[in-house]
Structure formats: structure tokens, C-alpha cells
Design a protein around this motif. Sequence first.
Motif, PDB file in Angstrom:
ATOM      1  N   ALA A 119      32.871  57.880  38.651  1.00  0.00           N
ATOM      2  CA  ALA A 119      32.839  56.424  38.576  1.00  0.00           C
ATOM      3  C   ALA A 119      33.569  55.821  39.771  1.00  0.00           C
ATOM      4  O   ALA A 119      34.655  56.266  40.118  1.00  0.00           O
ATOM      5  CB  ALA A 119      33.487  55.952  37.277  1.00  0.00           C
ATOM      6  N   SER A 120      32.955  54.817  40.376  1.00  0.00           N
ATOM      7  CA  SER A 120      33.579  54.169  41.532  1.00  0.00           C
ATOM      8  C   SER A 120      34.737  53.287  41.064  1.00  0.00           C
ATOM      9  O   SER A 120      34.807  52.943  39.881  1.00  0.00           O
ATOM     10  CB  SER A 120      32.545  53.304  42.245  1.00  0.00           C
ATOM     11  OG  SER A 120      32.188  52.238  41.400  1.00  0.00           O
ATOM     12  N   PRO A 121      35.645  52.927  41.975  1.00  0.00           N
ATOM     13  CA  PRO A 121      36.760  52.054  41.567  1.00  0.00           C
ATOM     14  C   PRO A 121      36.259  50.786  40.890  1.00  0.00           C
ATOM     15  O   PRO A 121      36.832  50.323  39.908  1.00  0.00           O
ATOM     16  CB  PRO A 121      37.444  51.733  42.898  1.00  0.00           C
ATOM     17  CG  PRO A 121      37.105  52.858  43.784  1.00  0.00           C
ATOM     18  CD  PRO A 121      35.748  53.342  43.377  1.00  0.00           C
ATOM     19  N   TRP A 122      35.202  50.207  41.415  1.00  0.00           N
ATOM     20  CA  TRP A 122      34.628  48.978  40.864  1.00  0.00           C
ATOM     21  C   TRP A 122      34.205  49.187  39.416  1.00  0.00           C
ATOM     22  O   TRP A 122      34.521  48.428  38.520  1.00  0.00           O
ATOM     23  CB  TRP A 122      33.437  48.593  41.745  1.00  0.00           C
ATOM     24  CG  TRP A 122      32.742  47.342  41.339  1.00  0.00           C
ATOM     25  CD1 TRP A 122      31.524  47.267  40.745  1.00  0.00           C
ATOM     26  CD2 TRP A 122      33.199  45.992  41.499  1.00  0.00           C
ATOM     27  NE1 TRP A 122      31.182  45.956  40.532  1.00  0.00           N
ATOM     28  CE2 TRP A 122      32.199  45.151  40.982  1.00  0.00           C
ATOM     29  CE3 TRP A 122      34.366  45.425  42.023  1.00  0.00           C
ATOM     30  CZ2 TRP A 122      32.336  43.766  40.980  1.00  0.00           C
ATOM     31  CZ3 TRP A 122      34.486  44.045  42.013  1.00  0.00           C
ATOM     32  CH2 TRP A 122      33.480  43.226  41.497  1.00  0.00           C
ATOM     33  N   LYS A 123      33.452  50.285  39.221  1.00  0.00           N
ATOM     34  CA  LYS A 123      32.945  50.622  37.890  1.00  0.00           C
ATOM     35  C   LYS A 123      34.115  50.909  36.948  1.00  0.00           C
ATOM     36  O   LYS A 123      34.129  50.506  35.795  1.00  0.00           O
ATOM     37  CB  LYS A 123      32.057  51.861  38.034  1.00  0.00           C
ATOM     38  CG  LYS A 123      31.443  52.323  36.750  1.00  0.00           C
ATOM     39  CD  LYS A 123      29.945  52.133  36.782  1.00  0.00           C
ATOM     40  CE  LYS A 123      29.457  51.987  35.368  1.00  0.00           C
ATOM     41  NZ  LYS A 123      28.417  52.810  34.955  1.00  0.00           N
TER      42      LYS A 123
ATOM     43  N   PHE B  95      37.077  49.763  37.045  1.00  0.00           N
ATOM     44  CA  PHE B  95      37.769  48.543  36.664  1.00  0.00           C
ATOM     45  C   PHE B  95      37.052  47.859  35.506  1.00  0.00           C
ATOM     46  O   PHE B  95      37.661  47.519  34.494  1.00  0.00           O
ATOM     47  CB  PHE B  95      37.871  47.590  37.855  1.00  0.00           C
ATOM     48  CG  PHE B  95      38.473  46.268  37.475  1.00  0.00           C
ATOM     49  CD1 PHE B  95      39.838  46.155  37.300  1.00  0.00           C
ATOM     50  CD2 PHE B  95      37.665  45.163  37.237  1.00  0.00           C
ATOM     51  CE1 PHE B  95      40.400  44.954  36.912  1.00  0.00           C
ATOM     52  CE2 PHE B  95      38.222  43.955  36.844  1.00  0.00           C
ATOM     53  CZ  PHE B  95      39.596  43.844  36.689  1.00  0.00           C
ATOM     54  N   TRP B  96      35.750  47.687  35.642  1.00  0.00           N
ATOM     55  CA  TRP B  96      35.038  46.910  34.628  1.00  0.00           C
ATOM     56  C   TRP B  96      34.827  47.671  33.333  1.00  0.00           C
ATOM     57  O   TRP B  96      34.731  47.072  32.274  1.00  0.00           O
ATOM     58  CB  TRP B  96      33.690  46.409  35.159  1.00  0.00           C
ATOM     59  CG  TRP B  96      33.897  45.292  36.122  1.00  0.00           C
ATOM     60  CD1 TRP B  96      33.661  45.325  37.465  1.00  0.00           C
ATOM     61  CD2 TRP B  96      34.432  43.997  35.836  1.00  0.00           C
ATOM     62  NE1 TRP B  96      34.024  44.127  38.025  1.00  0.00           N
ATOM     63  CE2 TRP B  96      34.497  43.295  37.059  1.00  0.00           C
ATOM     64  CE3 TRP B  96      34.872  43.354  34.667  1.00  0.00           C
ATOM     65  CZ2 TRP B  96      34.971  41.987  37.163  1.00  0.00           C
ATOM     66  CZ3 TRP B  96      35.336  42.044  34.772  1.00  0.00           C
ATOM     67  CH2 TRP B  96      35.385  41.384  36.004  1.00  0.00           C
ATOM     68  N   SER B  97      34.727  49.024  33.377  1.00  0.00           N
ATOM     69  CA  SER B  97      34.475  49.702  32.102  1.00  0.00           C
ATOM     70  C   SER B  97      35.724  50.311  31.475  1.00  0.00           C
ATOM     71  O   SER B  97      35.699  50.682  30.313  1.00  0.00           O
ATOM     72  CB  SER B  97      33.374  50.755  32.268  1.00  0.00           C
ATOM     73  OG  SER B  97      33.639  51.538  33.399  1.00  0.00           O
ATOM     74  N   ILE B  98      36.825  50.399  32.210  1.00  0.00           N
ATOM     75  CA  ILE B  98      38.050  50.928  31.589  1.00  0.00           C
ATOM     76  C   ILE B  98      39.192  49.914  31.638  1.00  0.00           C
ATOM     77  O   ILE B  98      39.704  49.470  30.615  1.00  0.00           O
ATOM     78  CB  ILE B  98      38.500  52.247  32.273  1.00  0.00           C
ATOM     79  CG1 ILE B  98      37.396  53.279  32.150  1.00  0.00           C
ATOM     80  CG2 ILE B  98      39.783  52.749  31.639  1.00  0.00           C
ATOM     81  CD1 ILE B  98      37.706  54.555  32.857  1.00  0.00           C
ATOM     82  N   THR B  99      39.576  49.542  32.860  1.00  0.00           N
ATOM     83  CA  THR B  99      40.761  48.700  32.988  1.00  0.00           C
ATOM     84  C   THR B  99      40.599  47.364  32.275  1.00  0.00           C
ATOM     85  O   THR B  99      41.444  46.978  31.478  1.00  0.00           O
ATOM     86  CB  THR B  99      41.043  48.438  34.483  1.00  0.00           C
ATOM     87  OG1 THR B  99      40.918  49.662  35.175  1.00  0.00           O
ATOM     88  CG2 THR B  99      42.419  47.873  34.675  1.00  0.00           C
ATOM     89  N   PHE B 100      39.518  46.676  32.574  1.00  0.00           N
ATOM     90  CA  PHE B 100      39.375  45.326  32.049  1.00  0.00           C
ATOM     91  C   PHE B 100      39.357  45.283  30.521  1.00  0.00           C
ATOM     92  O   PHE B 100      40.091  44.499  29.912  1.00  0.00           O
ATOM     93  CB  PHE B 100      38.147  44.644  32.654  1.00  0.00           C
ATOM     94  CG  PHE B 100      38.125  43.170  32.407  1.00  0.00           C
ATOM     95  CD1 PHE B 100      39.023  42.337  33.044  1.00  0.00           C
ATOM     96  CD2 PHE B 100      37.222  42.624  31.512  1.00  0.00           C
ATOM     97  CE1 PHE B 100      39.021  40.971  32.796  1.00  0.00           C
ATOM     98  CE2 PHE B 100      37.211  41.260  31.261  1.00  0.00           C
ATOM     99  CZ  PHE B 100      38.111  40.435  31.907  1.00  0.00           C
ATOM    100  N   PRO B 101      38.552  46.149  29.860  1.00  0.00           N
ATOM    101  CA  PRO B 101      38.599  46.140  28.381  1.00  0.00           C
ATOM    102  C   PRO B 101      39.981  46.496  27.830  1.00  0.00           C
ATOM    103  O   PRO B 101      40.438  45.882  26.869  1.00  0.00           O
ATOM    104  CB  PRO B 101      37.586  47.210  27.990  1.00  0.00           C
ATOM    105  CG  PRO B 101      36.700  47.372  29.153  1.00  0.00           C
ATOM    106  CD  PRO B 101      37.501  47.044  30.355  1.00  0.00           C
ATOM    107  N   LEU B 102      40.656  47.469  28.445  1.00  0.00           N
ATOM    108  CA  LEU B 102      41.974  47.856  27.923  1.00  0.00           C
ATOM    109  C   LEU B 102      43.017  46.775  28.161  1.00  0.00           C
ATOM    110  O   LEU B 102      44.049  46.733  27.509  1.00  0.00           O
ATOM    111  CB  LEU B 102      42.428  49.169  28.575  1.00  0.00           C
ATOM    112  CG  LEU B 102      41.779  50.424  28.018  1.00  0.00           C
ATOM    113  CD1 LEU B 102      42.239  51.635  28.797  1.00  0.00           C
ATOM    114  CD2 LEU B 102      42.107  50.582  26.548  1.00  0.00           C
TER     115      LEU B 102
END
Lengths: 293, 282
Positions: free
Chosen positions: A196-200, A202-209
Motif C-alpha cells: 500500500a502506498s503512503p497515500w492509500k 493514510f486513507w484506509s488506516i490512519t484516517f479511520p483510526l
Amino acid sequence: MHKRVTFAGFAFPLALLAPQLIITLIFFIWPAGQALYQSVLRQDAFGLRTSFVGLQNFQRLFADPLYLSSFQVTIAFSVAVTFSGLAIALLLAVMADRVIKGANGYKTMLILPYAVAPAIAGVLWWFMFNPSIGILAYMARGLGYSWNHHVNGNDALVLVTIAAVWKQISYNFLFFLAGLQAIPKSLMEAAAIDGASPWKRFWSITFPLLSPTTFFLLVVNVVYAFFDTFGVIHATTSGGPGQATNILVYKVYTDGFVGLNLGSSAAQSVILMGIVIALTTIQFRYIERRVQY
Amino acid sequence: MVENRPWLTFLRHAILVTGVLLVLFPVWVAFVASTHEGGALMRGVMPLWPGDRLVQNYETILSQGMRQAGGVPVALMMFNSLVMALAIAIGKIAISLISAFAVVYFRFPFRMLCFWIIFITLMLPVEVRILPTFEVVANLGMLNSYAGLSIPLIASATATFLFRQFFLTVPDELTEAARMDGATPFQFFKDILLPLSRTNIAAIFVIMFIYGWNQYLWPLLITTDSSYTTIVMGIQRMINVADTQPQWHLAMGTAMLALAPPVIVVVFMQRLFVKGLVETEK
């Protein structure tokens, strides 16, 4: 949660609570009650006779185009302050979370505006945007835009929004950073190994958490935009030009103190209290939920 | 760090540096303005490098203030702000500590009622009940006094809540031991609880000092006598002078003096400050 071991006594703990309770009763509960009481009364023009008018003060408010426009301004202002404040702070926090060198230096610099009073923040930007000598107004002229917040309501609203956001970035940044640092690194590593790219990531792990932090900050920022920005407005635009920056807290102040319209000011206070209580309750609900995890 | 991509690291630093520059720019501009003579600022383009009038300007500000704005010396305003900020911070800590102690360590009727009454203060900021609160203070004869500036603001739900949370984590064994040794509640509070709360007290102090120093609406309402002007509210008179351009070099110098003390506190007590901020909101 309660203590298993306690002391006996009734008079002593009450005496300990007394100062706080007395101040709360005199300066918080009593005035709030007064506001409620006055909101259903009306004084005549000379302040000689007061009569009970029921909910008329409220009805008048919501039929008053000035009040409704103030409501609109407040909503536009708080949406702008909340979203830009959160977006900028999140961007900076995500960047700061990942750097190794100089992280503390960046942090120190970025939390600096927290210490600046809203009124002072307003004054700093008011100066930079001053149509005749301000550096930012000069730059805007260079780009072909003639900036004048004394005349143009939009310019004035943008000015107070920028000042309010500038001050609030620090707070949001600190909470986002704390939230980011609580996310387990192993999740990121696993995602990276899966390609997963940094962008991806961010949106699928960091942001939801991060969503509990984001939600908390959302409420705090709305409260900030509604109530704490009084200083920004009062020190700079004074609600003008026209009604362009006349937010609700500023209107309570001008109607009550300058206009001396007690009934209307009290009714506005009651509406604002309703808003704060609603927002605070939402905040507590959320905190309780988080504690139960 | 998950992967090592130099351009990504570079991008991060670039964004952070831009952020820091944007955040510091207004303060820099204000500082530069405060080091020039008044006329230099009026001549078209605002300079971006400090001038040579730093000492002179700040001397004028501190000792004479701005004549157009009533000429209250800013040194006096800063003293008023300091008194107010200290009174609020210390007052809040003192009454919150004892009320949290009472709520946590005693069982008595209406205990939770008292707790909730205190809690309501959190929900009613001054801004929403301006006029009636002003009337109360006026009736008590507290207008234009340090007492009026500080006492109505020293009830604190946040501090009480924080100390309550902290006291709940103090092990019961300490209380048992103290009781077995025949300590009175007051001795337990003074000799055991207070020393344990030192860090929390310091953290709250930082937050509340900033809160007190930055008060704006409250001093605006209850001080009409210019000798009680605080610096944060005083600056507003300097830039809203009628019919003329304000003396920006003096106004910006005052802004610098108004933001310096809380900024210094935040920078030098950063760890305590972050702890106080993040924990009071939990």
C-alpha cells in the motif's frame, strides 16, 4: 468509580466545597437563571415597566432578518474555521509524525499560536491586511485584487476566519499528533509490506483510526468558533462592515450592552446556552463511549 | 519509518517548514513593525527587516502608552494582566483541589449533586450570559477591582474534574495507612495528596495562566477605570482610534508585549503544557 476507603464527616467536606459552590451559584447559575427569566419579559422604552410576554422575544428574534443573517454568518464562519483548521492541522501532524530529525523544533514552533489571545491574533492579521499599509493587502494588489475589509464584507469574513484558524491550528495539531502516535506502527508496516502506498495507507488506516480524535476536535472547534472568537471580532471588524461578521456572541454583546435591549439579549443568551449545552452533551456522550472500550 | 524514500522525507520537511513559516509570519511582521518609527510604516511598502527604534519604541510603550488611546502606560496594563492571570490560576487550583478532595474522599448526602453543580460551569461560558453576570458583579460592587476581574472566573469544572480523576488513581493503601496512623483528613490532604499532585498542579497552572492572561471580554465588561485595563483588552483601543490611522508601531509593540508572557510560558514549559492540555480534555 468510587474510593473504597474514605473519611467520615459531613461539615468538613461541605466546607471544602463551599468556595467553589458559592462562586458557581453566584456567578454561573444565578445569571443563567436571570437570563432565562428575562427572556420572557419585556421592558418598555424607558425601562420603567416590565411585563410578561411569554415566548414573544424568541418569536421576534426568529422573525428578525438581522438575527437570521447573524445565524447564517455564524454558521458559515464556524464551518470555515472548523474545516480549514482541522485540515491544515491534520496535514502538519501527519508530516510531523513521520519526520525524525527536528520533530521537536517543528512542534515547538507550531504550538506557539495557542498562547496568543484571540483578540491579539485578530490584531496581527488586521494589521497585515490593512488596505493601505498591510503587507498582505499589498500582495493582493500585486495579484490584481483590491483588498479592503472596511468596505467588502467577504474580505472581512475571510480576515476573521484566517485569524481564528491561525490561533486554533496549534490545538488541533497537538491532538492529532497525540492521536497519530497512538496508532500501532505494526499496522503501517503490514500495509506497506502488502504494497500500500503512503497515500492509500493514510486513507484506509490512519484516517479511520483517527476518527475519535477528529470527532472530538470537530466539536471543540465548533464551540471555539461559536464562542471564543468574540475577541477576534471585537478587536477588529466590530461585526462590520454592515452585518458581514456579526456572529451570534457578538450580537448578544452589542444588543445587550450597546443597544440595552434586555429581553432580546436574554433570549439570545438562552438560545446560545442551548447550543453550548447540546454541543457539550454530544462531547460527553462520545467521551463516555470511548472510555468503555 | 516504514520505507525510506528521500523525496518523501524532503516533501515532509518542505510542508512542515512552510507551515512553521506561515505560523510565525504574523508574529515576525508585528515584531518588525514595532522596531520602526511610525512614518516608515506609512510609506507604501511595509519593511520586512527590523529597524533601529526597538529600544525607543518599547520605552515609549511601557512608560507612556499611546496618547491617542488614553495614554495608559503598557507597563501598568501588563501588571494588571499579571495580577489577574496569577489570581485566576492560583484561585482555580486552590478551590478545585479542595473540592475534588471533598468529592472523592468523603461520603455525604448530595455529593453527586454538588459535583454536577460544579460541572455546569463548564457549560456556561461568560459569552452566553454576559448581561446578567455583569449585573451580579455590579450589584456586589466589584466593578473596577482586581477581585471583580478574577473571582468570578475562578470556578473551574475542568480543573476539578482533572484533580478528581487523578485522586481516583491514588492507591487506597495510602489512605488506609494514613488513617491507621491517625492522620486527620486535612493532614492526609496536606502531607500525602498535595505532594503527589505536584505535576498535575504545575500542568494546570500553565493552562490556567494562559487562560487568565488572555481574557478579553471579561475585563472589557467590568473595568471602566483605565487604571485596571489589561493589556489584551487595552490593545483594542489602540487600533480602533477614531478618524486617523492608528500608530501601528506602538500598537504592534503592545501586541508583542501582550503575547510574549504566555508564549514564553508555553515554550519553556512545553512538556507540562502538553500534558495539561491533553489531560484536561479527556
